[in-house]
Design a protein around this motif. Sequence first.
Motif, PDB file in Angstrom:
ATOM      1  N   GLU A 169       0.803  -1.225   0.000  1.00  0.00           N
ATOM      2  CA  GLU A 169       0.000   0.000   0.000  1.00  0.00           C
ATOM      3  C   GLU A 169       0.844   1.288   0.000  1.00  0.00           C
ATOM      4  O   GLU A 169       1.896   1.352   0.628  1.00  0.00           O
ATOM      5  N   VAL A 170       0.323   2.293  -0.715  1.00  0.00           N
ATOM      6  CA  VAL A 170       1.040   3.557  -0.877  1.00  0.00           C
ATOM      7  C   VAL A 170       0.180   4.747  -0.438  1.00  0.00           C
ATOM      8  O   VAL A 170      -1.031   4.630  -0.275  1.00  0.00           O
ATOM      9  N   VAL A 171       0.839   5.882  -0.276  1.00  0.00           N
ATOM     10  CA  VAL A 171       0.146   7.156  -0.051  1.00  0.00           C
ATOM     11  C   VAL A 171      -0.291   7.674  -1.412  1.00  0.00           C
ATOM     12  O   VAL A 171       0.542   8.024  -2.250  1.00  0.00           O
ATOM     13  N   ILE A 172      -1.592   7.704  -1.651  1.00  0.00           N
ATOM     14  CA  ILE A 172      -2.127   8.174  -2.928  1.00  0.00           C
ATOM     15  C   ILE A 172      -2.366   9.672  -2.823  1.00  0.00           C
ATOM     16  O   ILE A 172      -3.180  10.122  -2.022  1.00  0.00           O
ATOM     17  N   ASP A 173      -1.635  10.435  -3.627  1.00  0.00           N
ATOM     18  CA  ASP A 173      -1.733  11.894  -3.607  1.00  0.00           C
ATOM     19  C   ASP A 173      -1.776  12.400  -5.040  1.00  0.00           C
ATOM     20  O   ASP A 173      -0.758  12.424  -5.728  1.00  0.00           O
ATOM     21  N   PRO A 174      -2.967  12.786  -5.531  1.00  0.00           N
ATOM     22  CA  PRO A 174      -3.087  13.252  -6.912  1.00  0.00           C
ATOM     23  C   PRO A 174      -2.199  14.452  -7.248  1.00  0.00           C
ATOM     24  O   PRO A 174      -1.937  14.714  -8.423  1.00  0.00           O
ATOM     25  N   LEU A 175      -1.724  15.175  -6.224  1.00  0.00           N
ATOM     26  CA  LEU A 175      -0.889  16.351  -6.466  1.00  0.00           C
ATOM     27  C   LEU A 175       0.591  15.996  -6.609  1.00  0.00           C
ATOM     28  O   LEU A 175       1.401  16.863  -6.948  1.00  0.00           O
ATOM     29  N   VAL A 176       0.934  14.739  -6.342  1.00  0.00           N
ATOM     30  CA  VAL A 176       2.328  14.280  -6.439  1.00  0.00           C
ATOM     31  C   VAL A 176       2.433  13.319  -7.622  1.00  0.00           C
ATOM     32  O   VAL A 176       1.561  12.458  -7.800  1.00  0.00           O
ATOM     33  N   PRO A 177       3.466  13.452  -8.465  1.00  0.00           N
ATOM     34  CA  PRO A 177       3.625  12.498  -9.568  1.00  0.00           C
ATOM     35  C   PRO A 177       3.642  11.057  -9.049  1.00  0.00           C
ATOM     36  O   PRO A 177       4.276  10.759  -8.031  1.00  0.00           O
ATOM     37  N   ILE A 178       2.950  10.176  -9.749  1.00  0.00           N
ATOM     38  CA  ILE A 178       2.776   8.794  -9.302  1.00  0.00           C
ATOM     39  C   ILE A 178       4.108   8.102  -8.985  1.00  0.00           C
ATOM     40  O   ILE A 178       4.204   7.398  -7.980  1.00  0.00           O
ATOM     41  N   PRO A 179       5.163   8.274  -9.784  1.00  0.00           N
ATOM     42  CA  PRO A 179       6.422   7.591  -9.454  1.00  0.00           C
ATOM     43  C   PRO A 179       7.036   8.034  -8.129  1.00  0.00           C
ATOM     44  O   PRO A 179       7.949   7.374  -7.628  1.00  0.00           O
ATOM     45  N   ARG A 180       6.538   9.126  -7.549  1.00  0.00           N
ATOM     46  CA  ARG A 180       7.103   9.611  -6.286  1.00  0.00           C
ATOM     47  C   ARG A 180       6.229   9.281  -5.076  1.00  0.00           C
ATOM     48  O   ARG A 180       6.529   9.708  -3.960  1.00  0.00           O
ATOM     49  N   TRP A 181       5.174   8.509  -5.262  1.00  0.00           N
ATOM     50  CA  TRP A 181       4.342   8.111  -4.132  1.00  0.00           C
ATOM     51  C   TRP A 181       5.120   7.162  -3.217  1.00  0.00           C
ATOM     52  O   TRP A 181       5.697   6.170  -3.671  1.00  0.00           O
ATOM     53  N   PRO A 182       5.127   7.415  -1.882  1.00  0.00           N
ATOM     54  CA  PRO A 182       5.812   6.516  -0.942  1.00  0.00           C
ATOM     55  C   PRO A 182       4.877   5.427  -0.429  1.00  0.00           C
ATOM     56  O   PRO A 182       3.653   5.494  -0.629  1.00  0.00           O
ATOM     57  N   LEU A 183       5.441   4.449   0.252  1.00  0.00           N
ATOM     58  CA  LEU A 183       4.609   3.491   0.977  1.00  0.00           C
ATOM     59  C   LEU A 183       3.908   4.198   2.124  1.00  0.00           C
ATOM     60  O   LEU A 183       4.466   5.117   2.730  1.00  0.00           O
ATOM     61  N   ASN A 184       2.687   3.764   2.443  1.00  0.00           N
ATOM     62  CA  ASN A 184       2.021   4.297   3.631  1.00  0.00           C
ATOM     63  C   ASN A 184       2.365   3.409   4.835  1.00  0.00           C
ATOM     64  O   ASN A 184       3.152   2.459   4.716  1.00  0.00           O
ATOM     65  N   ASP A 185       1.805   3.694   5.984  1.00  0.00           N
ATOM     66  CA  ASP A 185       2.145   2.943   7.197  1.00  0.00           C
ATOM     67  C   ASP A 185       1.792   1.461   7.076  1.00  0.00           C
ATOM     68  O   ASP A 185       2.558   0.592   7.520  1.00  0.00           O
ATOM     69  N   THR A 186       0.648   1.178   6.473  1.00  0.00           N
ATOM     70  CA  THR A 186       0.260  -0.224   6.282  1.00  0.00           C
ATOM     71  C   THR A 186       1.246  -0.931   5.372  1.00  0.00           C
ATOM     72  O   THR A 186       1.677  -2.061   5.644  1.00  0.00           O
ATOM     73  N   GLY A 187       1.620  -0.280   4.284  1.00  0.00           N
ATOM     74  CA  GLY A 187       2.584  -0.860   3.353  1.00  0.00           C
ATOM     75  C   GLY A 187       3.925  -1.123   4.014  1.00  0.00           C
ATOM     76  O   GLY A 187       4.554  -2.163   3.785  1.00  0.00           O
ATOM     77  N   ARG A 188       4.361  -0.204   4.857  1.00  0.00           N
ATOM     78  CA  ARG A 188       5.645  -0.386   5.554  1.00  0.00           C
ATOM     79  C   ARG A 188       5.566  -1.564   6.533  1.00  0.00           C
ATOM     80  O   ARG A 188       6.497  -2.370   6.630  1.00  0.00           O
ATOM     81  N   ARG A 189       4.446  -1.670   7.262  1.00  0.00           N
ATOM     82  CA  ARG A 189       4.289  -2.799   8.194  1.00  0.00           C
ATOM     83  C   ARG A 189       4.292  -4.133   7.454  1.00  0.00           C
ATOM     84  O   ARG A 189       4.892  -5.114   7.916  1.00  0.00           O
ATOM     85  N   ARG A 190       3.632  -4.166   6.319  1.00  0.00           N
ATOM     86  CA  ARG A 190       3.585  -5.412   5.549  1.00  0.00           C
ATOM     87  C   ARG A 190       4.964  -5.760   4.989  1.00  0.00           C
ATOM     88  O   ARG A 190       5.347  -6.932   4.939  1.00  0.00           O
ATOM     89  N   MET A 191       5.732  -4.751   4.601  1.00  0.00           N
ATOM     90  CA  MET A 191       7.100  -5.017   4.120  1.00  0.00           C
ATOM     91  C   MET A 191       7.978  -5.536   5.247  1.00  0.00           C
ATOM     92  O   MET A 191       8.829  -6.399   5.031  1.00  0.00           O
ATOM     93  N   GLU A 192       7.787  -5.023   6.452  1.00  0.00           N
ATOM     94  CA  GLU A 192       8.535  -5.541   7.597  1.00  0.00           C
ATOM     95  C   GLU A 192       8.208  -7.027   7.807  1.00  0.00           C
ATOM     96  O   GLU A 192       9.096  -7.831   8.104  1.00  0.00           O
ATOM     97  N   ARG A 193       6.950  -7.365   7.652  1.00  0.00           N
ATOM     98  CA  ARG A 193       6.534  -8.763   7.793  1.00  0.00           C
ATOM     99  C   ARG A 193       7.190  -9.627   6.717  1.00  0.00           C
ATOM    100  O   ARG A 193       7.627 -10.754   6.986  1.00  0.00           O
TER     101      ARG A 193
END
Length: 196
Positions: free
Chosen positions: A11-35
């Motif tokens: 999961e990522v932080v969806i922000d229409p004002l930021v170019p899609i290639p620059r979207w970061p992982l959100n907190d859920t995505g980071r937790r899942r990557m840790e897993r």
Amino acid sequence: MASLIFLTHPEVVIDPLVPIPRWPLNDTGRRRMERFADALSRVPLSSIHASAERKAMDGAAIVTERFGLPCRVHEDLGENDRSATGYIAPPEFWEVVNDFFGRPHESIRGWERAIDAQARIVKAVSRIAAEETRDTLVVSHGGVGCLLMAHLQGVEIGRESRPQHPGGGCFFVMDRESFSLRQDWLSIEEAVFPQE
């Protein structure tokens, strides 16, 4: 047999004002990557590769920090080029994605054609598989994984098996030497790797 593990970023932080290639992982995505990094503790990884898009690099960084491995970044592991439209909100986005996979020889709204994206992706992953000597992890994107899966399964684009988790964070395992599919899509939560 050496493996290549192909993972789609979660999961990522969806922000229409930021170019899609620059979207970061959100907190859920980071937790899942840790897993996922926890599950990889049984895999003798020798290298990590990522798309140049931030969400993939964020995911790869969690694994590289855990195991002290370098990460190589590859522009050609990126999603299909959608710069002609930029951000499209759901549900319209999913309609365009369906057209992208359903008409792979056409450019949908100016997007990179699916067949061209597939050729680029297969070449990139083939190069990585040939260069490595042990198990490796590739962190990329859902569309990239589907196009690669179509090649591995020997089916038309759009008829490949698909990841089932709505937030991404799914993986499959390839035999690195034969460049063949060993394990079909699973979610991060299903990741159990045998000790080699």
